[in-house]
Design a protein around this motif. Structure first.
Motif, PDB file in Angstrom:
ATOM      1  N   UNK A  48       0.673  -1.370  -0.176  1.00 63.34           N
ATOM      2  CA  UNK A  48       0.030   0.049  -0.089  1.00 63.34           C
ATOM      3  C   UNK A  48       0.956   1.394  -0.131  1.00 63.34           C
ATOM      4  N   UNK A  49       0.123   2.414  -0.074  1.00 62.99           N
ATOM      5  CA  UNK A  49       0.990   3.868  -0.072  1.00 62.99           C
ATOM      6  C   UNK A  49       1.439   3.827   1.432  1.00 62.99           C
ATOM      7  N   UNK A  50       1.911   4.875   1.609  1.00 62.59           N
ATOM      8  CA  UNK A  50       2.391   5.232   3.101  1.00 62.59           C
ATOM      9  C   UNK A  50       1.661   5.462   3.884  1.00 62.59           C
ATOM     10  N   UNK A  51       0.378   6.283   3.538  1.00 60.03           N
ATOM     11  CA  UNK A  51      -0.579   6.464   4.303  1.00 60.03           C
ATOM     12  C   UNK A  51      -1.447   5.217   4.880  1.00 60.03           C
ATOM     13  N   UNK A  52      -1.670   4.182   4.048  1.00 58.23           N
ATOM     14  CA  UNK A  52      -1.887   2.891   4.509  1.00 58.23           C
ATOM     15  C   UNK A  52      -1.130   2.129   5.400  1.00 58.23           C
ATOM     16  N   UNK A  53       0.049   2.106   5.173  1.00 59.06           N
ATOM     17  CA  UNK A  53       1.059   1.403   6.098  1.00 59.06           C
ATOM     18  C   UNK A  53       1.022   2.154   7.460  1.00 59.06           C
ATOM     19  N   UNK A  90      11.356   6.323   3.343  1.00 59.84           N
ATOM     20  CA  UNK A  90      11.237   7.818   2.808  1.00 59.84           C
ATOM     21  C   UNK A  90      10.690   8.679   3.937  1.00 59.84           C
ATOM     22  N   UNK A  91      11.618   9.526   4.251  1.00 64.80           N
ATOM     23  CA  UNK A  91      11.211  10.675   5.112  1.00 64.80           C
ATOM     24  C   UNK A  91      10.207  11.484   4.366  1.00 64.80           C
ATOM     25  N   UNK A  92      10.483  12.096   3.251  1.00 73.20           N
ATOM     26  CA  UNK A  92       9.634  12.840   2.547  1.00 73.20           C
ATOM     27  C   UNK A  92       8.364  12.238   2.380  1.00 73.20           C
ATOM     28  N   UNK A  93       7.937  10.840   1.857  1.00 70.85           N
ATOM     29  CA  UNK A  93       6.800  10.226   1.846  1.00 70.85           C
ATOM     30  C   UNK A  93       6.161  10.202   3.187  1.00 70.85           C
ATOM     31  N   UNK A  94       6.593  10.030   4.220  1.00 65.90           N
ATOM     32  CA  UNK A  94       6.543   9.848   5.699  1.00 65.90           C
ATOM     33  C   UNK A  94       5.823  11.192   6.248  1.00 65.90           C
ATOM     34  N   UNK A  99      13.929   7.964  11.754  1.00 72.15           N
ATOM     35  CA  UNK A  99      15.071   7.628  11.033  1.00 72.15           C
ATOM     36  C   UNK A  99      14.799   6.964   9.681  1.00 72.15           C
ATOM     37  N   UNK A 100      15.456   7.538   8.619  1.00 70.02           N
ATOM     38  CA  UNK A 100      15.160   6.771   7.471  1.00 70.02           C
ATOM     39  C   UNK A 100      16.167   5.617   7.437  1.00 70.02           C
ATOM     40  N   UNK A 101      15.798   4.574   6.823  1.00 65.49           N
ATOM     41  CA  UNK A 101      16.421   3.545   6.659  1.00 65.49           C
ATOM     42  C   UNK A 101      16.537   2.946   5.124  1.00 65.49           C
ATOM     43  N   UNK A 102      17.432   2.121   4.561  1.00 65.72           N
ATOM     44  CA  UNK A 102      17.519   1.759   3.240  1.00 65.72           C
ATOM     45  C   UNK A 102      16.198   0.740   3.044  1.00 65.72           C
TER      46      UNK A 102
END
Length: 130
Positions: free
Chosen positions: A47-52, A83-87, A110-113
């Motif tokens: 799903x997208x970030x929102x759903x997750x 993705x901090x940007x999407x978060x 924290x942004x992780x790979x």
């Protein structure tokens, strides 16, 4: 549970967290494993970030409830994201979930790979006290 928020500044208030949380005499502490957008059958939600974010919070609340806690008991809440940007684009719903549950915790983003499965974009790690 008595808790004191330690906020030497005001800017963090709009982001929904505290710089520190003191629990003078906590009697029980629950350390939660990272909760991600995993369905009840153990498969990741694509799903997208929102759903997750929603499912990750649902899963965290399920774990807390099973142990006799709630989001209000959470004193430390760490966010891991790919993705901090999407978060941050979906951060409004994070704030809504925290405010609705009266949760003000110390926090780290924290942004992780990568997370445990390639589909996962966010994981929440919590510590709760009562």
């Amino acid at each position: 549970m008595k808790k004191s928020l330690v906020n030497p500044w005001k800017w963090q208030d709009q982001l929904g967290y505290a710089q520190a949380v003191e629990i003078p005499h906590g009697t029980h502490t629950l350390y939660c494993a990272g909760q991600a957008a995993m369905k009840a059958d153990g498969t990741p939600l694509s799903s997208d970030m929102s759903g997750q974010i929603d499912l990750s919070f649902d899963n965290l609340e399920t774990v807390l409830s099973k142990a006799g806690y709630s989001m209000k008991n959470v004193v430390r809440l760490n966010f891991y994201t790919t993705s901090i940007e999407q978060f941050f684009a979906a951060y409004g719903q994070v704030i809504e979930r925290l405010r609705a549950s009266d949760c003000v915790a110390s926090s780290t983003l924290t942004e992780v790979n990568a997370l445990a499965f390639p589909q996962l974009q966010v994981e929440l790690e919590a510590t709760a006290v009562r």
